[in-house]
Design a protein around this motif. Structure first.
Motif, PDB file in Angstrom:
ATOM      1  N   PRO A 255       0.807  -1.224   0.000  1.00 53.83           N
ATOM      2  CA  PRO A 255       0.000   0.000   0.000  1.00 53.83           C
ATOM      3  C   PRO A 255       0.840   1.274   0.000  1.00 53.83           C
ATOM      4  N   ASP A 256       1.981   1.284   0.708  1.00 56.97           N
ATOM      5  CA  ASP A 256       2.836   2.472   0.729  1.00 56.97           C
ATOM      6  C   ASP A 256       3.433   2.769  -0.638  1.00 56.97           C
ATOM      7  N   ASP A 257       3.609   1.731  -1.464  1.00 58.60           N
ATOM      8  CA  ASP A 257       4.170   1.926  -2.794  1.00 58.60           C
ATOM      9  C   ASP A 257       3.185   2.628  -3.720  1.00 58.60           C
ATOM     10  N   LEU A 258       1.908   2.614  -3.374  1.00 59.98           N
ATOM     11  CA  LEU A 258       0.883   3.191  -4.236  1.00 59.98           C
ATOM     12  C   LEU A 258       0.674   4.676  -3.997  1.00 59.98           C
ATOM     13  N   VAL A 259       1.200   5.226  -2.891  1.00 61.15           N
ATOM     14  CA  VAL A 259       1.004   6.634  -2.555  1.00 61.15           C
ATOM     15  C   VAL A 259       2.245   7.415  -2.959  1.00 61.15           C
ATOM     16  N   PRO A 260       2.100   8.395  -3.845  1.00 56.97           N
ATOM     17  CA  PRO A 260       3.267   9.199  -4.210  1.00 56.97           C
ATOM     18  C   PRO A 260       3.740  10.035  -3.031  1.00 56.97           C
ATOM     19  N   ALA A 261       5.011  10.469  -3.066  1.00 56.20           N
ATOM     20  CA  ALA A 261       5.589  11.258  -1.979  1.00 56.20           C
ATOM     21  C   ALA A 261       4.914  12.616  -1.854  1.00 56.20           C
ATOM     22  N   SER A 262       4.438  13.158  -2.970  1.00 53.19           N
ATOM     23  CA  SER A 262       3.723  14.432  -2.910  1.00 53.19           C
ATOM     24  C   SER A 262       2.590  14.433  -3.927  1.00 53.19           C
ATOM     25  N   LEU A 263       1.538  15.157  -3.579  1.00 55.56           N
ATOM     26  CA  LEU A 263       0.368  15.292  -4.438  1.00 55.56           C
ATOM     27  C   LEU A 263       0.175  16.761  -4.732  1.00 55.56           C
ATOM     28  N   GLU A 264      -0.274  17.066  -5.934  1.00 51.45           N
ATOM     29  CA  GLU A 264      -0.468  18.461  -6.312  1.00 51.45           C
ATOM     30  C   GLU A 264      -1.741  18.594  -7.137  1.00 51.45           C
ATOM     31  N   ALA A 265      -2.554  19.595  -6.782  1.00 47.72           N
ATOM     32  CA  ALA A 265      -3.776  19.888  -7.518  1.00 47.72           C
ATOM     33  C   ALA A 265      -3.974  21.393  -7.497  1.00 47.72           C
ATOM     34  N   GLY A 266      -3.764  22.020  -8.643  1.00 44.60           N
ATOM     35  CA  GLY A 266      -3.878  23.483  -8.708  1.00 44.60           C
ATOM     36  C   GLY A 266      -2.875  24.118  -7.762  1.00 44.60           C
ATOM     37  N   PRO A 267      -3.318  25.023  -6.909  1.00 44.69           N
ATOM     38  CA  PRO A 267      -2.394  25.700  -5.997  1.00 44.69           C
ATOM     39  C   PRO A 267      -2.087  24.915  -4.722  1.00 44.69           C
ATOM     40  N   VAL A 268      -2.698  23.738  -4.572  1.00 40.38           N
ATOM     41  CA  VAL A 268      -2.535  22.947  -3.341  1.00 40.38           C
ATOM     42  C   VAL A 268      -1.479  21.867  -3.560  1.00 40.38           C
ATOM     43  N   ARG A 269      -0.526  21.796  -2.623  1.00 41.92           N
ATOM     44  CA  ARG A 269       0.520  20.763  -2.676  1.00 41.92           C
ATOM     45  C   ARG A 269       0.605  20.092  -1.324  1.00 41.92           C
ATOM     46  N   MET A 270       0.629  18.745  -1.322  1.00 41.79           N
ATOM     47  CA  MET A 270       0.731  17.975  -0.090  1.00 41.79           C
ATOM     48  C   MET A 270       1.966  17.092  -0.163  1.00 41.79           C
ATOM     49  N   ASP A 271       2.893  17.307   0.764  1.00 41.68           N
ATOM     50  CA  ASP A 271       4.072  16.461   0.886  1.00 41.68           C
ATOM     51  C   ASP A 271       3.747  15.417   1.945  1.00 41.68           C
ATOM     52  N   VAL A 272       3.454  14.211   1.491  1.00 44.66           N
ATOM     53  CA  VAL A 272       2.980  13.152   2.379  1.00 44.66           C
ATOM     54  C   VAL A 272       4.074  12.721   3.348  1.00 44.66           C
ATOM     55  N   ASP A 273       5.301  12.642   2.902  1.00 45.28           N
ATOM     56  CA  ASP A 273       6.402  12.203   3.759  1.00 45.28           C
ATOM     57  C   ASP A 273       6.693  13.200   4.874  1.00 45.28           C
ATOM     58  N   ARG A 274       6.652  14.481   4.574  1.00 47.97           N
ATOM     59  CA  ARG A 274       6.968  15.515   5.566  1.00 47.97           C
ATOM     60  C   ARG A 274       5.740  16.003   6.314  1.00 47.97           C
TER      61      ARG A 274
END
Length: 50
Positions: free
Chosen positions: A8-27
């Motif tokens: 399951p961890d392999d399926l989640v990218p380290a960061s997600l981005e949509a328009g002006p929103v960015r999520m760094d999952v690791d940090r």
């Protein structure tokens, strides 16, 4: 022949981005237009299937 299944961890990218929103999952950091948005760690937990 055995097939390797993705963890399951392999399926989640380290960061997600949509328009002006960015999520760094690791940090555990979310930014909107470059400004950090404070979120509780609970928001970064994976969703559970019903």
């Amino acid at each position: 022949m055995l097939r390797r299944r993705a963890e399951p961890d392999d399926l989640v990218p380290a960061s997600l981005e949509a328009g002006p929103v960015r999520m760094d999952v690791d940090r555990h950091v979310v930014t909107v237009q470059g400004e950090q948005v404070p979120l509780p760690l609970k928001e970064f937990e994976p969703a559970r299937a019903c």
